[in-house]
Write an enzyme that holds these catalytic residues in place. Structure first.
Site, short mmCIF file in Angstrom:
data_model
loop_
_atom_site.label_atom_id
_atom_site.label_comp_id
_atom_site.label_asym_id
_atom_site.label_seq_id
_atom_site.Cartn_x
_atom_site.Cartn_y
_atom_site.Cartn_z
N CYS A 2 0.88 -1.16 -0.01
CA CYS A 2 0.06 -0.17 0.07
C CYS A 2 0.84 1.25 0.12
O CYS A 2 1.96 1.51 0.80
CB CYS A 2 -1.00 0.01 1.18
SG CYS A 2 -2.09 -1.27 1.27
N ARG A 27 4.13 -0.44 -4.51
CA ARG A 27 3.89 -0.98 -3.31
C ARG A 27 2.49 -1.80 -3.18
O ARG A 27 2.11 -2.35 -2.31
CB ARG A 27 3.80 0.24 -2.35
CG ARG A 27 5.04 0.89 -2.28
CD ARG A 27 4.58 2.39 -1.26
NE ARG A 27 4.57 1.84 0.04
CZ ARG A 27 5.62 1.05 1.06
NH1 ARG A 27 6.82 1.38 0.66
NH2 ARG A 27 5.28 0.70 2.37
N TRP A 73 -2.58 -3.09 -1.70
CA TRP A 73 -2.17 -4.41 -1.73
C TRP A 73 -3.08 -5.04 -0.76
O TRP A 73 -2.93 -4.75 0.58
CB TRP A 73 -0.74 -4.43 -1.57
CG TRP A 73 -0.19 -5.99 -1.94
CD1 TRP A 73 0.08 -6.53 -3.26
CD2 TRP A 73 -0.08 -6.97 -1.01
NE1 TRP A 73 0.44 -7.66 -3.15
CE2 TRP A 73 0.31 -8.20 -1.91
CE3 TRP A 73 -0.42 -7.12 0.37
CZ2 TRP A 73 0.43 -9.37 -1.43
CZ3 TRP A 73 -0.19 -8.45 1.07
CH2 TRP A 73 0.29 -9.48 0.19
N ASN A 99 -1.85 1.78 5.50
CA ASN A 99 -0.87 1.05 5.28
C ASN A 99 -0.44 0.07 6.55
O ASN A 99 -0.02 0.52 7.40
CB ASN A 99 0.41 1.52 4.65
CG ASN A 99 1.52 0.47 4.32
OD1 ASN A 99 1.06 -0.77 4.24
ND2 ASN A 99 2.56 1.03 4.31
N GLY A 100 -0.60 -1.30 6.46
CA GLY A 100 -0.39 -1.93 7.61
C GLY A 100 -1.59 -2.86 7.87
O GLY A 100 -2.23 -3.21 7.24
N GLU A 483 17.51 -17.39 -6.89
CA GLU A 483 17.27 -16.45 -7.58
C GLU A 483 16.77 -16.43 -9.17
O GLU A 483 15.89 -15.82 -9.59
CB GLU A 483 18.48 -15.30 -7.51
CG GLU A 483 18.24 -14.06 -8.06
CD GLU A 483 17.24 -13.27 -7.72
OE1 GLU A 483 16.52 -13.52 -6.65
OE2 GLU A 483 16.90 -12.01 -8.04
N LYS A 487 12.96 -15.35 -10.31
CA LYS A 487 12.55 -14.43 -11.27
C LYS A 487 11.63 -14.76 -12.09
O LYS A 487 10.61 -14.06 -12.58
CB LYS A 487 13.92 -14.01 -12.01
CG LYS A 487 14.89 -12.73 -11.53
CD LYS A 487 14.53 -11.42 -11.19
CE LYS A 487 13.68 -11.55 -9.84
NZ LYS A 487 14.41 -11.04 -8.70
N GLU A 490 8.14 -14.93 -10.39
CA GLU A 490 7.63 -13.63 -10.22
C GLU A 490 6.86 -12.95 -11.57
O GLU A 490 6.14 -12.52 -11.62
CB GLU A 490 8.62 -12.64 -9.81
CG GLU A 490 9.07 -13.00 -8.31
CD GLU A 490 10.02 -12.00 -7.65
OE1 GLU A 490 10.09 -11.50 -6.69
OE2 GLU A 490 11.06 -11.69 -8.47
N HIS A 506 17.01 -37.33 -6.19
CA HIS A 506 16.30 -37.99 -4.98
C HIS A 506 14.88 -37.53 -5.10
O HIS A 506 14.16 -37.48 -4.03
CB HIS A 506 16.98 -37.40 -3.92
CG HIS A 506 18.21 -37.67 -3.78
ND1 HIS A 506 18.59 -39.20 -3.61
CD2 HIS A 506 19.61 -37.35 -3.86
CE1 HIS A 506 20.08 -39.08 -3.26
NE2 HIS A 506 20.52 -37.94 -3.48
N LYS A 605 6.21 -4.59 -3.95
CA LYS A 605 7.74 -4.52 -3.97
C LYS A 605 8.10 -4.44 -2.17
O LYS A 605 9.07 -4.94 -1.81
CB LYS A 605 8.28 -3.42 -4.47
CG LYS A 605 9.73 -3.32 -4.57
CD LYS A 605 10.29 -2.61 -5.61
CE LYS A 605 11.92 -2.45 -5.62
NZ LYS A 605 12.17 -3.91 -6.01
C1 G6P Z 1 9.17 -8.58 -1.69
C2 G6P Z 1 9.71 -8.37 -2.95
C3 G6P Z 1 10.66 -8.98 -3.40
C4 G6P Z 1 12.08 -8.62 -2.09
C5 G6P Z 1 11.25 -9.02 -0.82
C6 G6P Z 1 12.18 -8.56 0.16
O1 G6P Z 1 8.73 -10.08 -1.56
O2 G6P Z 1 8.72 -8.81 -3.97
O3 G6P Z 1 11.42 -8.52 -4.74
O4 G6P Z 1 13.03 -9.62 -2.46
O5 G6P Z 1 9.98 -8.42 -0.68
O6 G6P Z 1 12.27 -7.18 0.23
P1 G6P Z 1 13.34 -6.32 0.88
O7 G6P Z 1 13.04 -4.89 0.58
O8 G6P Z 1 13.59 -6.57 2.27
O9 G6P Z 1 14.83 -6.48 0.08
#
Ligand code: G6P
Length: 610
Positions: A2, A27, A73, A99-100, A483, A487, A490, A506, A605
């Protein structure tokens, strides 16, 4: 999680709020709304992206110079018009954005319903506005009502509140969710994050937990929970607005991928002076004495940042021989971790606001551990609460999927690992000089990988219809594979799983069929042959193989369907080079599938809720 923007001044509020919200859409982006005061509060809100709200605002003109806006969000209640913020009391005289998460909202709701309050939405936020309304009816004073409400609220909040009967002010309050106040001339702002107001001012106040601000056109008064006035330092933002714009690239993500050579240089070189044979880690004191007192290190983070932790664990254990536990923050805090004064905790976070990471940091500090944070957003809560901060100098990262921030985190982790190794005399001066030379060469090596962008795009189109994608590697490559798979999940919404190369047989190998794709990471040369054997096992069962290998290791050509080569470097630093093709591969598949690369579905994010 948010985004909030508030404006009070002499200009029309609507365009300022919408523009601010646009820069906060990372956000959350499932619904949005604004409330603007002009004789009375008028609100427009709608499900979907901000563009939907803009369309709605074209038909209903909302004039007025004071207002609050929100991009959501969803946590409580599906994305819908009625669940969108701002939320109002029943007479539409008080409007609130949040937000929260209000953890005790059910109890409060029952209490308010018993007092005759009716609820329209399924949100926890509506409880907050009704609670303010409840107390406002008793005191006719908005500030008092907000104070009374936040005393009752358990959980996290950043609030912006607007009231019909006191239209000369906005009230802001925060606990465990970020909120800043922008200082203008004859106008002031509130926002969840800096980009929302950077066009108007570079001077801001960073609200701390349990602080409340009364913001008028001319004044900003910040108070603690006892209404004592706090004199805060003005925080001056030094980075530029264009750092948060697309600058001709199709997507923020692509722009951020291409920024990596610069980001790596910016993060590394100030800490690697050429005239001293040592690393200067800002103000972090990691001397032999400090390190000898440490018997364990935890690296704690979420998402992509947690994979930086896995690389860090590998490097520190191998170089410094100190036990390191790398964990995801959401699990760490509930494991009753063994923390004391002999523990060093490293937390990693792009935003510096992630709720679970922050909670882990607080847990460690409470137990007497020393906490170093690796953070990108200057002045963020994690950076302020940690004992030490090593900033990644990646600039604002707007795309939800992290790319340049991850590379910068890896650089910070390389620096910390080398520093620890040097202090503990596991790395000699000669070795350090060699490592420094290699680190200085990394940006141009990253450029070389980026030059293969067109070839990687072709591979992305070739494998775009893959059903199951497995990323495998051993040692450092295993950390990087995590990672790569993340990606792809995501932004391309493809089913992708990372596996330690030796583990595939396994169980997961049963999933391999003709249309499966295996991305085999082989840059960690100490285990190269073993990984290649594992790749062969999968190839023999019908999967297509896309390998990522160091230049010169050409025998992989005979096994893999396709190979992306990356320049050779010191073994410690292969992770950064090997990851760039993974980023481009996921990016081009996402584009090819027509997805919204920068704002993938269901994600946000900055995750400021548990
Ligand atoms: C969210 C984002 C990710 C990020 C993670 C941690 O899930 O979508 O891309 O890696 O938060 O965020 P930070 O700001 O703590 O790196």
């Amino acid at each position: 999680m948010c985004g909030i923007v508030g404006y009070i001044g002499n200009q029309e509020a609507a365009p300022i709020l919408i523009k601010g919200l646009k820069s906060l859409e990372y956000r959350g982006y499932d619904s949005a709304g604004v409330s603007i005061y002009n004789d009375k509060i008028n609100s427009v809100k709608t499900k979907g992206r901000l563009s939907n709200l803009e369309k709605k605002l074209d038909t209903v003109s909302l004039n007025g110079c004071i207002g609050i806006g929100h991009t959501r969000w969803a946590t409580h209640g599906e994305p819908s018009d009625v669940n969108s913020h701002p939320h109002m009391n029943s007479t539409s005289t008080i409007s609130l954005v949040h937000n929260g998460i209000i953890e005790n909202y059910m109890v409060l709701k029952e209490e308010l319903e018993a007092n005759g309050h009716n609820f329209l939405s399924e949100t926890d936020t509506e409880v907050a506005v009704q609670l303010v309304d409840y107390y406002y009816k008793q005191s006719n004073n908005l500030l008092d009502a907000v104070y009374k409400a936040i005393e009752r609220i358990e959980g996290s909040y950043a609030f912006g509140v607007l009231c019909n009967d006191e239209p000369d002010k906005l009230i802001a309050a925060r606990k465990d969710s970020p909120l800043i106040i922008g200082i203008g001339e004859g106008e002031n702002f509130i926002a969840s994050d800096i980009p929302a107001i950077l066009e108007h001012t570079r001077d801001i106040y960073l609200l701390e937990d349990k602080e409340v601000a009364v913001v008028t056109t001319e004044d900003i008064t910040i108070m603690d929970m006892n209404k004592n006035i706090i004199n805060k330092e003005v925080f001056n933002v030094t980075w530029d607005i264009c750092a948060a714009q697309k600058e001709g690239y199709d997507h923020y993500m692509l722009k951020e991928i291409y920024e990596q050579p610069k980001v790596i240089k910016d993060t590394l070189t100030p800490r690697l002076p050429l005239d001293v044979n040592n690393i200067t880690l800002d103000n972090i004191t990691l001397t032999k004495e400090v390190l000898r007192n440490i018997n364990k290190i935890y690296i704690v983070a979420c998402g992509t940042a947690s994979y930086t932790g896995l690389v860090g664990k590998f490097l520190i254990e191998k170089i410094a021989r100190i036990p390191v536990v790398a964990d995801v923050a959401s699990e760490f805090r509930y494991k009753e971790p063994i923390l004391d004064e002999k523990t060093l905790m490293i937390v990693v976070s792009q935003s510096g606001e992630t709720a679970d990471t922050l909670a882990a940091l607080r847990l460690a500090k409470k137990a007497g551990a020393h906490v170093i944070s690796i953070v990108n957003v200057v002045g963020s809560t994690i950076s302020r609460e940690a004992d030490d901060v090593l900033y990644t100098l990646a600039g604002p990262e707007i795309a939800v999927a992290s790319t340049k921030a991850y590379s910068a985190q890896l650089c910070a982790m390389y620096l910390l690992s080398i520093k620890i190794g040097m202090e503990l005399e596991k790395i000699s001066q000669e070795e350090f000089i060699e490592l420094r030379k290699e680190l200085y060469l990394l940006p141009e090596k990253v450029e070389k990988v980026l030059e293969q962008s067109d070839a990687i795009k072709k591979l992305a189109n070739k494998y775009i219809n893959s059903k199951n994608v497995f990323y495998i590697g051993r040692g450092l490559d295993f950390a990087v594979s995590m990672e790569g798979a993340l990606k792809l999940k995501e932004i391309a919404y493809l089913h992708a799983e990372p596996y330690a190369a030796g583990e595939l047989k396994h169980g997961p190998i049963a999933l391999i069929e003709d249309n499966s794709l295996l991305v085999g990471l082989t840059a960690y040369e100490q285990l190269y042959e073993k990984t290649v054997s594992n790749i062969k096992e999968v190839k023999a069962r019908g999967a297509n193989v896309l390998a990522i290998a160091l230049e010169g290791n050409t025998e992989i050509d005979k096994i893999a369907n396709d190979v992306i080569y990356v320049p050779r470097t010191h073994w410690m630093f292969t992770s950064i080079l090997e990851n760039i093709p993974q980023q481009l591969f996921a990016y081009y598949i996402s584009v090819g599938l027509g997805h919204d690369v920068d704002k993938p579905r269901n994600l946000a994010k900055s995750v400021t809720v548990e």
